[in-house]
Design a protein around this motif. Sequence first.
Motif, PDB file in Angstrom:
ATOM      1  N   THR A   7       0.917  -1.354  -0.008  1.00 31.17           N
ATOM      2  CA  THR A   7      -0.087  -0.018   0.362  1.00 31.17           C
ATOM      3  C   THR A   7       0.730   1.292  -0.173  1.00 31.17           C
ATOM      4  OG1 THR A   7      -0.139   0.460   2.683  1.00 31.17           O
ATOM      5  CG2 THR A   7      -1.489  -1.441   1.378  1.00 31.17           C
ATOM      6  N   PRO A   8      -0.192   2.647  -0.127  1.00 30.81           N
ATOM      7  CA  PRO A   8       1.007   3.902  -0.697  1.00 30.81           C
ATOM      8  C   PRO A   8       1.343   3.770   0.989  1.00 30.81           C
ATOM      9  CG  PRO A   8      -1.070   3.303  -1.743  1.00 30.81           C
ATOM     10  CD  PRO A   8      -1.012   2.653  -1.282  1.00 30.81           C
ATOM     11  N   ALA A   9       1.191   3.792   1.557  1.00 29.64           N
ATOM     12  CA  ALA A   9       1.603   4.054   3.729  1.00 29.64           C
ATOM     13  C   ALA A   9       2.456   3.261   3.693  1.00 29.64           C
ATOM     14  CB  ALA A   9       0.198   3.811   4.107  1.00 29.64           C
ATOM     15  N   ALA A  10       2.435   2.317   3.278  1.00 33.82           N
ATOM     16  CA  ALA A  10       4.320   0.804   3.428  1.00 33.82           C
ATOM     17  C   ALA A  10       4.680   1.449   2.948  1.00 33.82           C
ATOM     18  CB  ALA A  10       2.899  -0.044   3.273  1.00 33.82           C
ATOM     19  N   GLN A  11       5.188   1.537   1.975  1.00 34.02           N
ATOM     20  CA  GLN A  11       5.751   2.267   0.669  1.00 34.02           C
ATOM     21  C   GLN A  11       6.875   4.128   1.213  1.00 34.02           C
ATOM     22  OE1 GLN A  11       3.769   2.886  -3.863  1.00 34.02           O
ATOM     23  NE2 GLN A  11       4.468   0.685  -3.564  1.00 34.02           N
ATOM     24  N   VAL A  12       6.079   4.329   1.723  1.00 33.33           N
ATOM     25  CA  VAL A  12       6.935   6.096   2.506  1.00 33.33           C
ATOM     26  C   VAL A  12       6.839   5.531   3.696  1.00 33.33           C
ATOM     27  CG1 VAL A  12       5.758   7.692   3.933  1.00 33.33           C
ATOM     28  CG2 VAL A  12       4.490   6.985   1.245  1.00 33.33           C
ATOM     29  N   ILE A  13       6.292   4.465   4.604  1.00 37.30           N
ATOM     30  CA  ILE A  13       7.163   3.632   5.942  1.00 37.30           C
ATOM     31  C   ILE A  13       8.525   3.359   5.569  1.00 37.30           C
ATOM     32  CG2 ILE A  13       7.010   2.226   7.982  1.00 37.30           C
ATOM     33  CD1 ILE A  13       4.599   3.132   7.991  1.00 37.30           C
ATOM     34  N   ILE A  14       8.574   2.453   4.648  1.00 34.53           N
ATOM     35  CA  ILE A  14       9.844   2.325   3.916  1.00 34.53           C
ATOM     36  C   ILE A  14      10.325   2.224   3.843  1.00 34.53           C
ATOM     37  CG2 ILE A  14      10.578   0.019   2.112  1.00 34.53           C
ATOM     38  CD1 ILE A  14       7.551  -1.535   2.626  1.00 34.53           C
ATOM     39  N   SER A  15      10.273   3.293   2.996  1.00 34.02           N
ATOM     40  CA  SER A  15      10.915   4.819   2.438  1.00 34.02           C
ATOM     41  C   SER A  15      11.780   5.702   3.653  1.00 34.02           C
ATOM     42  CB  SER A  15      10.924   5.396   0.731  1.00 34.02           C
ATOM     43  OG  SER A  15       9.754   6.248   0.980  1.00 34.02           O
TER      44      SER A  15
END
Length: 111
Positions: A7-15
Amino acid sequence: MNEIAATPAAQVIISVIPIVGIVIGGTVIFFYLLWRHIQIKLLIKSGNYKPVHFDIKLFTLLTGILLTGVGLVLTFLILIIEGFNYPLLGGLIPLTIGICLLIFYKVYKNS
């Protein structure tokens, strides 16, 4: 293949995780250097400071052995997996630096 889309939220957290790690690491290093500087300053004021002798010959020997060993293993592993290609530089660079440090160790004369 089973690809799971994040999900976009997970991608932000990962980055953000590596950025936060770099910032925290930089902060820790900054304060260590600052406090070490203050400590040495106070030791000099009180007359208890004894400079540390840095043995460059021993350092180059240790670093040369470690880099040569790591470089050899990486070179052979990448050579087996990838063959003669650009990724081989990932092993050749530390190998060459290690050999150069060992040559420096042999040539360097203590003054």
